[in-house]
Design a protein around this motif. Structure first.
Motif, PDB file in Angstrom:
ATOM      1  N   VAL A 343     -11.615 -13.267 -41.271  1.00  0.00           N
ATOM      2  CA  VAL A 343     -11.501 -11.866 -42.249  1.00  0.00           C
ATOM      3  C   VAL A 343     -12.522 -11.360 -42.498  1.00  0.00           C
ATOM      4  O   VAL A 343     -12.405 -12.619 -43.985  1.00  0.00           O
ATOM      5  CB  VAL A 343      -9.966 -11.675 -42.939  1.00  0.00           C
ATOM      6  CG1 VAL A 343     -10.091 -10.063 -43.188  1.00  0.00           C
ATOM      7  CG2 VAL A 343      -8.848 -12.302 -41.945  1.00  0.00           C
ATOM      8  N   SER A 402     -14.628   4.095 -40.485  1.00  0.00           N
ATOM      9  CA  SER A 402     -13.067   3.420 -41.252  1.00  0.00           C
ATOM     10  C   SER A 402     -14.086   2.307 -42.341  1.00  0.00           C
ATOM     11  O   SER A 402     -14.775   1.492 -42.194  1.00  0.00           O
ATOM     12  CB  SER A 402     -12.180   2.925 -40.854  1.00  0.00           C
ATOM     13  OG  SER A 402     -10.715   1.846 -41.383  1.00  0.00           O
ATOM     14  N   LYS A 404     -12.449  -1.444 -44.132  1.00  0.00           N
ATOM     15  CA  LYS A 404     -11.475  -1.757 -44.848  1.00  0.00           C
ATOM     16  C   LYS A 404     -12.376  -3.038 -45.334  1.00  0.00           C
ATOM     17  O   LYS A 404     -13.190  -3.340 -45.548  1.00  0.00           O
ATOM     18  CB  LYS A 404     -11.355  -3.033 -42.955  1.00  0.00           C
ATOM     19  CG  LYS A 404     -10.842  -1.582 -41.911  1.00  0.00           C
ATOM     20  CD  LYS A 404     -11.027  -2.696 -40.719  1.00  0.00           C
ATOM     21  CE  LYS A 404      -9.602  -1.802 -39.739  1.00  0.00           C
ATOM     22  NZ  LYS A 404      -9.470  -2.798 -38.615  1.00  0.00           N
ATOM     23  N   LYS A 406     -10.720  -7.154 -46.450  1.00  0.00           N
ATOM     24  CA  LYS A 406     -10.003  -8.135 -45.660  1.00  0.00           C
ATOM     25  C   LYS A 406      -9.080  -7.733 -45.142  1.00  0.00           C
ATOM     26  O   LYS A 406      -7.902  -8.102 -44.866  1.00  0.00           O
ATOM     27  CB  LYS A 406      -9.486  -9.112 -46.900  1.00  0.00           C
ATOM     28  CG  LYS A 406     -10.163  -9.398 -48.539  1.00  0.00           C
ATOM     29  CD  LYS A 406      -9.260  -9.554 -49.638  1.00  0.00           C
ATOM     30  CE  LYS A 406     -10.254 -10.612 -50.599  1.00  0.00           C
ATOM     31  NZ  LYS A 406     -10.165 -11.436 -51.279  1.00  0.00           N
ATOM     32  N   GLY A 407      -9.423  -7.181 -43.710  1.00  0.00           N
ATOM     33  CA  GLY A 407      -8.787  -6.737 -42.940  1.00  0.00           C
ATOM     34  C   GLY A 407      -7.949  -5.592 -42.912  1.00  0.00           C
ATOM     35  O   GLY A 407      -7.785  -4.907 -41.970  1.00  0.00           O
ATOM     36  N   ASN A 408      -7.521  -4.850 -43.654  1.00  0.00           N
ATOM     37  CA  ASN A 408      -6.553  -4.070 -43.935  1.00  0.00           C
ATOM     38  C   ASN A 408      -7.246  -2.619 -44.435  1.00  0.00           C
ATOM     39  O   ASN A 408      -8.237  -2.500 -45.611  1.00  0.00           O
ATOM     40  CB  ASN A 408      -5.827  -3.900 -45.198  1.00  0.00           C
ATOM     41  CG  ASN A 408      -4.839  -5.259 -44.770  1.00  0.00           C
ATOM     42  OD1 ASN A 408      -4.039  -5.777 -43.981  1.00  0.00           O
ATOM     43  ND2 ASN A 408      -5.088  -6.589 -45.374  1.00  0.00           N
ATOM     44  N   GLU A 409      -7.487  -1.515 -43.848  1.00  0.00           N
ATOM     45  CA  GLU A 409      -8.108  -0.374 -44.186  1.00  0.00           C
ATOM     46  C   GLU A 409      -7.869   0.430 -45.193  1.00  0.00           C
ATOM     47  O   GLU A 409      -6.841   0.533 -45.278  1.00  0.00           O
ATOM     48  CB  GLU A 409      -8.014   0.775 -42.394  1.00  0.00           C
ATOM     49  CG  GLU A 409      -8.266   2.073 -42.864  1.00  0.00           C
ATOM     50  CD  GLU A 409      -7.647   3.168 -41.680  1.00  0.00           C
ATOM     51  OE1 GLU A 409      -7.711   4.444 -41.698  1.00  0.00           O
ATOM     52  OE2 GLU A 409      -8.532   2.868 -40.581  1.00  0.00           O
ATOM     53  N   VAL A 410      -8.460   0.631 -45.638  1.00  0.00           N
ATOM     54  CA  VAL A 410      -8.470   1.522 -47.176  1.00  0.00           C
ATOM     55  C   VAL A 410      -9.158   2.776 -47.635  1.00  0.00           C
ATOM     56  O   VAL A 410      -8.265   3.767 -48.037  1.00  0.00           O
ATOM     57  CB  VAL A 410      -8.837   0.310 -48.294  1.00  0.00           C
ATOM     58  CG1 VAL A 410      -8.111  -0.834 -48.702  1.00  0.00           C
ATOM     59  CG2 VAL A 410     -10.299   0.082 -47.960  1.00  0.00           C
ATOM     60  N   HIS A 482     -11.322  -1.450 -55.284  1.00  0.00           N
ATOM     61  CA  HIS A 482     -11.266  -2.671 -54.720  1.00  0.00           C
ATOM     62  C   HIS A 482     -12.200  -4.318 -55.315  1.00  0.00           C
ATOM     63  O   HIS A 482     -11.982  -4.795 -54.656  1.00  0.00           O
ATOM     64  CB  HIS A 482     -10.715  -2.917 -53.163  1.00  0.00           C
ATOM     65  CG  HIS A 482     -10.041  -2.130 -53.148  1.00  0.00           C
ATOM     66  ND1 HIS A 482     -10.727  -0.391 -53.054  1.00  0.00           N
ATOM     67  CD2 HIS A 482      -8.330  -2.008 -52.645  1.00  0.00           C
ATOM     68  CE1 HIS A 482      -9.214   0.511 -51.928  1.00  0.00           C
ATOM     69  NE2 HIS A 482      -8.421  -0.435 -52.159  1.00  0.00           N
TER      70      HIS A 482
END
Length: 680
Positions: A343, A402, A404, A406-410, A482
């Motif tokens: 990731v 997009s 991301k 750590k693998g999650n879209e923010v 983040h």
């Protein structure tokens, strides 16, 4: 010292001895054989290297070998002229057996070897070295930029980038050294000619005057020995010169010289048939004796036949490798599964319509902007931003992107590459029209305008931004928001190691005792979460060294660190000696919060009842909204004892609102309260 090192040192000492002390003929014979063996070894190693840097010691080795050969020339000359022509068995053998005892023939062979070495090989190697050095130096900036682009795109890691940069520097040093070292080979060839002429002239003089020999006998004896000495010297010199040419003309490849020659020269078997037929016709149609051309033609034909069979077998093998069963097996292998678990810390994905942003051939400068973002955040926040992986995603809309973590879209946004984003100054101009949108970084209303409207919008006071600047600003803000998630133990260890280079004693007082890397990382993450820069690590570690012995509670340690950074925090919120406008918390509310704090062995937490929490949050939100309407930046100010609990209380609802304590402000800061949270 290792035996290998002693061998090299002993060789250098031997060269000095050869220049000063006359050597016995037996030792001279031994050193001559060593010289030939060393030259043979050098050319074999040069042929088996895949790239020049695998033999990076070659320039220095070339100098040592040349010096050894010249020292050997001095010893052999001393033996020929000063020992009544007794120069050892090896020189005598080369003078009599190799050239058939004919001094004239030997002299012609010697001259041919010197011409080949000096004019053909040495001249060519010297020119290639010079051009290679020049091109390598000219290409360094482009290669460095390519490495930075690959690093920012996530194609390589920081370690790989460091290795590539080091390799580029080594290549520049190598070709620069080869450019100078090739001059030694040229000088050696000239010295060989001069030494032979000196030996012949003075050999005749010594033979006729000192030994009383007739001219013919003196010429036969000393010329033969001199030619033998010249051949003994020039054959190794020719090998080393050839090795020089091989090294400087060698391009990086997957195999050695023999592998590359056979693979590329015989890559087209049909051409071997053509060459064989041509040679056969040459033997039949000309007076050349036909058996030899026919034999060579048959050899070429047989080689082409076997090469064709090997090529066909290789194609079948490659087709077999594409078997679906094999692919399915590869997909289910443990290695394949493990590779899918990776990731990336930060990912930037975009639709196919935004490819020109990252394509340098189309004028895209996104990769360069990413480099600047990482540098900017290192200066502003003191953090090491991980590699940002940039790639296209066909699942996104053409103009969408997009981000991301750590693998999650923010975050997600949309760009129109042929438009500009314009943000109103507060008073809209009817002449400025476009497509309504929202500025993605701060959520401000904006419009996309065309190139024709740009000038009018700027005259009307609009803030006009091009698409690359929009996305780079958005990416910067996302990373800032983040940053606490991106600072892991690995990044913390890098920061600690960097600090240790200048403040080793300070670091030793903090870690591994009393605080571990994980505990330091929690303190730094809490600071970043509230947008406090951690660049001033010495002050942070001074505070941790003072209070780390007293408590392991990372929340309390963070509060102590914030107070130590009071000058930095004050400057962050107060500009040009202006007054700091704040919303304060009343004493009654602070007492209520303090009474609700529960202490446990794992730390403290706020145990306020839900109704009271809701009322406090609503009051704070109302005061913050009123403060924004007045045109002030929202800030909440309270006592140091309850600061972190107030922060925890509003964190979910107002994450961007800073909460400060009185101890975090410099005494010179003027504070003006524009609202008070009074509680129930």
């Amino acid at each position: 010292m290792a035996p290998r090192d002693l061998t090299v040192l002993l060789g250098v000492v031997t060269i000095v001895i050869m220049l000063i002390i006359p050597l016995p003929t037996g030792i001279i014979d031994f050193l001559i054989i060593i010289n030939i063996s060393l030259a043979l070894l050098i050319i074999l190693v040069a042929m088996n290297t895949k790239e020049a840097l695998q033999f990076s010691i070659f320039p220095t080795l070339l100098l040592l070998v040349t010096l050894f050969r010249l020292g050997l020339n001095v010893s052999t000359t001393r033996a020929i002229l000063g020992n009544h022509g007794d120069a050892g068995n090896v020189i005598e053998t080369f003078g009599s057996f190799v050239v058939g005892g004919n001094a004239l023939v030997g002299f012609v062979i010697f001259i041919i070897l010197v011409v080949i070495q000096f004019i053909v090989i040495t001249k060519g190697a010297e020119r290639v070295s010079e051009v290679g050095a020049r091109f390598t130096l000219d290409a360094m900036p482009g290669k460095q930029m390519s490495i930075d682009a690959d690093l920012n795109a996530g194609m390589i890691s920081d370690i790989e980038a460091k290795e590539r940069r080091k390799k580029i520097e080594q290549e520049a040093d190598f070709y620069g050294s080869m450019d100078g070292a090739s001059k030694f080979v040229k000088g050696d060839a000239i010295a060989g000619i001069v030494i032979v002429i000196i030996n012949i002239i003075f050999g005749l003089v010594i033979g006729m005057i000192q030994e009383g020999m007739p001219l013919a006998a003196a010429a036969d004896k000393y010329t033969l020995l001199t030619v033998g000495d010249g051949l003994v010297s020039q054959i190794p010199a020719l090998l080393v010169s050839t090795a020089t040419g091989i090294i400087v003309t060698r391009a990086a490849s997957e195999g050695n010289l023999g592998h590359d020659v056979t693979k590329q020269l015989f890559a087209y078997p049909k051409m071997m048939y053509v060459a064989g037929i041509t040679i056969f016709l040459l033997g039949v149609a000309t007076p050349i004796a036909w058996p030899i051309p026919t034999l060579v033609a048959l050899m070429l034909g047989a080689g082409g036949f076997f090469m064709s069979k090997e090529e066909a077998a290789q194609k079948i093998e490659e087709e077999g490798d594409d078997d679906p069963g094999d692919q399915e097996e590869d997909m289910t292998s443990p290695e394949s599964v493990v590779s899918l678990l990776q990731v990336d810390p930060i990912e930037f994905e975009f639709g196919y319509g935004l490819i020109p942003l990252a394509d340098t051939n189309q004028g895209g400068d996104l990769l360069d902007r990413v480099v600047m973002i990482r540098r900017q955040l290192a200066i502003e926040m003191g953090m090491i931003v991980p590699v940002i992986r940039i790639r296209d995603n066909i699942q996104l809309q053409p103009n969408e992107y997009s981000i991301k973590i750590k693998g999650n879209e923010v975050a997600r946004g949309e760009l129109l590459l042929d438009h500009y984003m314009a943000m109103s100054p507060g008073v809209d101009d009817e002449a400025v029209t476009g497509i309504d949108t929202v500025e993605p970084a701060f959520g401000l209303p904006a419009i996309w305008i065309s190139e024709d409207t740009k000038e009018q919008a700027e005259l009307s006071g609009y803030t006009v931004v091009d698409p690359p600047s929009v996305v780079s600003t958005h990416l910067t803000e996302v990373i800032k928001n983040h940053s606490d998630e991106l600072l892991g133990r690995g990044e913390t260890k890098q920061l600690v190691d960097h600090l240790s280079e200048s403040y080793s004693t300070l670091v030793e007082d903090v870690t591994p005792s009393p605080l571990s890397i994980g505990e330091i990382q929690k303190v730094l993450s809490r600071l970043l979460k509230e947008k406090v820069s951690i660049r001033n690590l010495p002050i942070i570690f001074e505070t941790l060294a003072d209070y780390g012995q007293m408590t392991k509670d990372t929340d309390m340690l963070t509060e102590y660190v914030r107070q130590s950074l009071s000058r930095q925090i004050s400057k962050q919120f107060v500009q040009d000696k202006e007054a700091l406008h704040v919303v304060t918390v009343s004493g009654a509310v602070e007492k209520m919060i303090s009474d609700a704090v529960q202490q446990t062995e794992h730390g403290s937490y706020l145990a306020l009842d839900p109704q009271s929490s809701q009322q406090l949050i609503e009051q704070m939100m109302a005061e913050i909204e009123r403060m924004q309407e007045m045109g002030y930046m929202p800030v909440i100010l309270c006592s140091p004892a309850v600061r972190m609990y107030v922060r925890h209380l509003i964190e979910r609802y107002m994450p961007q609102v800073p909460v400060l304590s009185y101890n975090e402000l410099e005494p010179s800061v003027e504070v003006q309260s524009v609202g008070v949270v009074k509680g129930i």
